[in-house]
Design an enzyme around this catalytic site. Structure first.
Site, mmCIF file in Angstrom:
data_model
loop_
_atom_site.group_PDB
_atom_site.id
_atom_site.type_symbol
_atom_site.label_atom_id
_atom_site.label_comp_id
_atom_site.label_asym_id
_atom_site.label_seq_id
_atom_site.Cartn_x
_atom_site.Cartn_y
_atom_site.Cartn_z
ATOM 1 C CE LYS A 33 3.391 -1.191 2.494
ATOM 2 N NZ LYS A 33 3.091 -2.552 3.133
ATOM 3 C CB THR A 34 -2.030 -3.352 3.555
ATOM 4 O OG1 THR A 34 -0.722 -2.992 4.214
ATOM 5 C CG2 THR A 34 -2.540 -4.728 4.147
ATOM 6 C CG ASP A 224 4.227 -5.691 1.988
ATOM 7 O OD1 ASP A 224 4.129 -4.698 1.344
ATOM 8 O OD2 ASP A 224 3.645 -5.611 3.204
ATOM 9 C CD GLU A 225 6.994 -2.270 3.775
ATOM 10 O OE1 GLU A 225 7.462 -1.326 3.255
ATOM 11 O OE2 GLU A 225 6.110 -1.718 4.554
ATOM 12 C CD GLN A 255 7.265 4.945 3.388
ATOM 13 O OE1 GLN A 255 6.863 4.660 4.448
ATOM 14 N NE2 GLN A 255 6.169 4.646 2.317
ATOM 15 N NE ARG A 614 5.672 7.168 8.899
ATOM 16 C CZ ARG A 614 5.070 6.227 7.863
ATOM 17 N NH1 ARG A 614 4.381 5.070 8.234
ATOM 18 N NH2 ARG A 614 5.282 6.399 6.638
#
Length: 767
Positions: A33-34, A224-225, A255, A614
């Protein structure tokens, strides 16, 4: 231009190219995503969009810095003019420009949490309110939540529902405290972190000309997020994009794990309602984890009803199935995880830094810290302090230290006014001066004073004397008393437990859990000491043991090759080759309170999804059949989240074949078989102080029919079982001054020398 798109897959490229209008980018874990955000902005600049017209909002300064650096490398120095930063930094910038419009000057101070709580403490004192009812942390949390939901002091005071809630919480004066706090902040020309969002909303609501100025200036907004935004953040973004509707939000509802901070998952779930014309891009390819890990995570999160459906996949190798490490006790869980890490390091030639241990609560770290130290495995605590460095742990240990040694000045200063007993800093300063002049300890210098002496007059002398009497009585009780009994009595009689139990904030509950975990550690030490020595340990012996642990716990700054320990919340945004998610038991993960609400249970499931994803190479889940709760071992059932993993991606067979009481049938950990196993009743957590009679440890035998064998039947070479140490081989039997000592090489903990009459070994296989 080609460089911008060269690393993108087709969906990512489409999300980067389609920058006009509203866009919802649903970004699965590890989906890049970044990269999409940075490439999208770089592409916009390449297409002629002015950087000063682009607003990009993140949740951390680190993320904003990294993104800007990447954009600069692709688009050049023009990227410096982007409006890019955290919500708080960007809107503080706007508020400084427009401060007079909301009653401040541009030089306003920004209060941090410590500043805010200090001011609230002063207000509570000035209002002569009971500080045990109006606890500063709780009051601060309630005001913070109000601001995040854009409830001003005036709205707070006029709301009958809020008032009723405060009365029910025994805090009827919250409205007055909030109003006084707001007045004092304005008088001090200060805003706290929540004010930065609140006053930006007030500014845009009450000053339409200012809002229009920023609508005209900021043509494109990217967030973002987005799943972590609260109501205040949501409304600011909505207002800024109300005309051009050029809003791109990136996030993953799977998330969303910060509702306790005010985050609203509805912001991302309802984005299509707010922007029905939006384009939707689903980033479903996971570049981080193996296929097995991604598929296991998919099968769990599919159980949630409130979500934006997506099907993540990995183009990487199939990889190992998700592992299971069942244990009989929480101690054994720590040993099994440490042993597994050790084996993997040598077997896979991995580095310590490739490993992470994730737990639901900070209190769980102690067992894993102890186990890693025993294996000489270096580790670091992330997102929190080392267990023995936490305030509540140091406070209780200070009481125990002062009981053993009255001349321990550092312990004295730490606890003389904790819990609060009216002994102020000025009194302590005078005592230190007297002690220094007379070359005595604080304790002895107090004993040398009389009530008439100027250094300590009236009520101050009385309060300090009462403290000495309390500690002295505890010292007298310590003679011949078992360490756990004394530690629990001290925690109670000092007022620590009452203080901790009265704090109902998230932080307060964590501190209580940590204190419980320390007491569990004392009990474990007592049980182990009794088994190995045949006599109960004193508190001095426990303190010597724990002092050695804390000395070994000091982290070397240059040591970066370490196993990472952290809560799952702290792990968000991180990745490791090997991840251990520990404490996978009902009432722990998911927590007991979460199971009372469907929405909270779904958030716990999202938290587990975050934990699983993770891992890059392998994920392992561990759980204990019994765990200490306030000094007693209680039975546990494995977490329902294990059952929800598709058995095709769960490695049941990886468990050691000699673990007789754990089923080797995958159906027992999935589907109806698991449900039957999980339906076993568990012992209720004691809600009252245990009796003064020594608390007996609940047996958790390795075999279903564990029965200690007659000592005459134990011979060198025999395979035996011990209720705490597991299975091992008898290496030696010798006479030790009238007692018989047996040496056993246990699989999990290595060699142990035990007195035969206290060892309680069961012969599994004779020589």
């Amino acid at each position: 231009m080609s460089d911008i798109f060269s690393t993108l897959n087709p969906v990512q490229r489409e999300a980067v190219e389609s920058y006009q209008g509203a866009s919802l980018v649903i970004a699965g874990a590890g989906s890049g995503k970044t990269r999409v955000l940075t490439c999208r902005i770089a592409n916009m600049l390449a297409q002629g969009v002015a950087p000063s017209s682009v607003l990009a909002l993140t949740f951390t300064n680190k993320a904003a810095k990294e993104m800007k650096e990447r954009i600069m490398s692709a688009a050049g120095e023009r990227a410096r003019f982007l409006w890019m930063g955290t919500f708080h930094s960007i809107f503080a910038r706007i508020l400084r420009r427009e401060a007079e419009r909301v009653g401040f000057t541009p030089s306003f101070t920004i209060y941090d949490t410590t500043d805010s709580r200090s001011l609230l403490r002063t207000i509570i004192k000035e209002m002569k309110l009971d500080e045990n009812v109006y606890k500063v942390n709780d009051v601060h949390a309630r005001i913070s939540m109000a601001k995040n939901n854009l409830v001003t002091p005036q709205s707070y005071a006029s709301s009958s529902s809020i008032s009723a809630n405060d009365v029910q919480a025994r805090k009827p004066h919250m409205s007055q405290i909030y109003a006084a706090y707001a007045r004092r902040c304005i008088a001090a020309n200060a805003m706290d972190f929540d004010d930065l969002l609140l006053f930006t909303n007030v500014l845009f609501r009450d000053c339409p000309d200012v809002l229009q100025k920023y609508i005209d200036k900021l043509h494109y907004v990217l967030v973002d997020e987005y799943q972590d935004t609260n109501y205040a953040q949501y409304l600011i973004v909505k207002r800024l994009t109300s005309e051009r509707r050029n809003l791109c939000v990136v996030g993953d509802d799977a998330q969303s794990i910060y509702s306790f901070r005010g985050a609203k998952i509805e912001n991302i779930l309802n984005f299509q309602r707010d922007f029905p014309e939006c384009k939707i891009f689903k980033l479903e390819q996971n570049y981080r984890s193996t296929q097995s890990i991604v598929n296991a995570a998919n099968s769990v999160i599919a159980q949630n009803s409130g979500q934006l459906r997506k099907k993540c996949f990995s183009a990487g190798e199939q990889g190992e199935k998700v592992g299971l490490l069942p244990a009989f006790t929480d101690q054994e869980e720590g040993l099994r995880v440490a042993s597994d890490i050790s084996d993997c390091i040598y077997g896979a030639q991995a580095q310590y830094s490739d490993f992470a241990i994730l737990y639901r609560t900070n209190a769980q770290s102690r067992i894993f810290e102890d186990s890693l130290r025993r294996k000489n495995i270096p580790y670091r605590i992330y997102g929190g302090q080392s267990f023995y460095q936490r305030k509540e742990i140091k406070d209780l240990l200070a009481y125990l230290r002062l009981i053993v040694n009255h001349h321990d000045d550092e312990a004295f200063k730490r606890i003389v006014n904790y819990p609060r007993r009216g002994i102020g800093e000025a009194t302590i300063a005078r005592l230190e001066e007297v002690a220094s002049q007379s070359n005595l300890s604080l304790w002895d210098s107090i004993l040398s004073l009389t009530p008439e002496q100027a250094e300590l007059r009236g009520t101050a002398y009385k309060k300090v004397s009462q403290f000495l009497l309390m500690v002295d009585s505890m010292s007298s009780a310590a003679v011949g008393q078992e360490a756990y009994e004394l530690a629990y009595a001290v925690a109670q009689q000092s007022g620590m437990l009452a203080e901790l139990r009265s704090d109902k904030t998230i932080e307060g509950l964590a501190r209580l859990e940590n204190t419980e975990e320390l007491l569990n550690g004392v009990k474990e030490f007592c049980d182990r000491y009794m088994e190995e020595n045949g006599t109960p340990p004193t508190i001095a012996q426990y303190l010597e043991n724990v002092s050695l642990l804390t000395d070994a716990d000091k982290e070397k700054p240059e040591e970066v090759n370490s196993v990472s320990l952290m809560t799952v919340h702290s792990a968000k945004g991180m990745e490791y080759a090997y991840v251990y998610v520990v404490g996978m038991e009902e009432n722990l993960f998911p927590g007991k309170l979460a199971m009372m609400s469907g929405a909270e249970l779904e958030e716990e499931r999202r938290l587990f999804y975050v934990a699983l994803t993770r891992a890059k190479v392998k994920a392992t889940l561990s759980f204990a059949q019994s765990r200490y709760r306030w000094g007693k071992q209680e039975s546990n059932s494995p977490s329902r989240f294990i059952r929800e993993i598709d058995p095709a991606y769960l490695n049941i067979s990886a468990m050691s074949p000699d673990e007789d009481s754990f089923s080797q049938d995958p159906d027992d950990y999935t589907g109806e078989g698991f449900a039957r196993r999980s339906a076993k009743p568990t012992l209720a957590r004691p809600a009252h102080t245990p009796s003064h009679a020594p608390m007996q440890r609940k047996k958790s035998p390795l075999s279903v029919n564990f029965t200690p064998s007659n000592t005459d039947s134990i011979a060198v070479g025999a395979l035996v079982e011990h209720k705490s140490f597991g299975r091992g081989k008898v290496l030696d039997i010798e006479d030790a001054g009238g007692d018989v000592k047996v040496t056993v090489d246990f699989k999990l903990v290595g060699k142990k020398s035990l007195l035969m009459k206290y060892a309680k070994l069961m012969v599994v296989e004779k020589k």
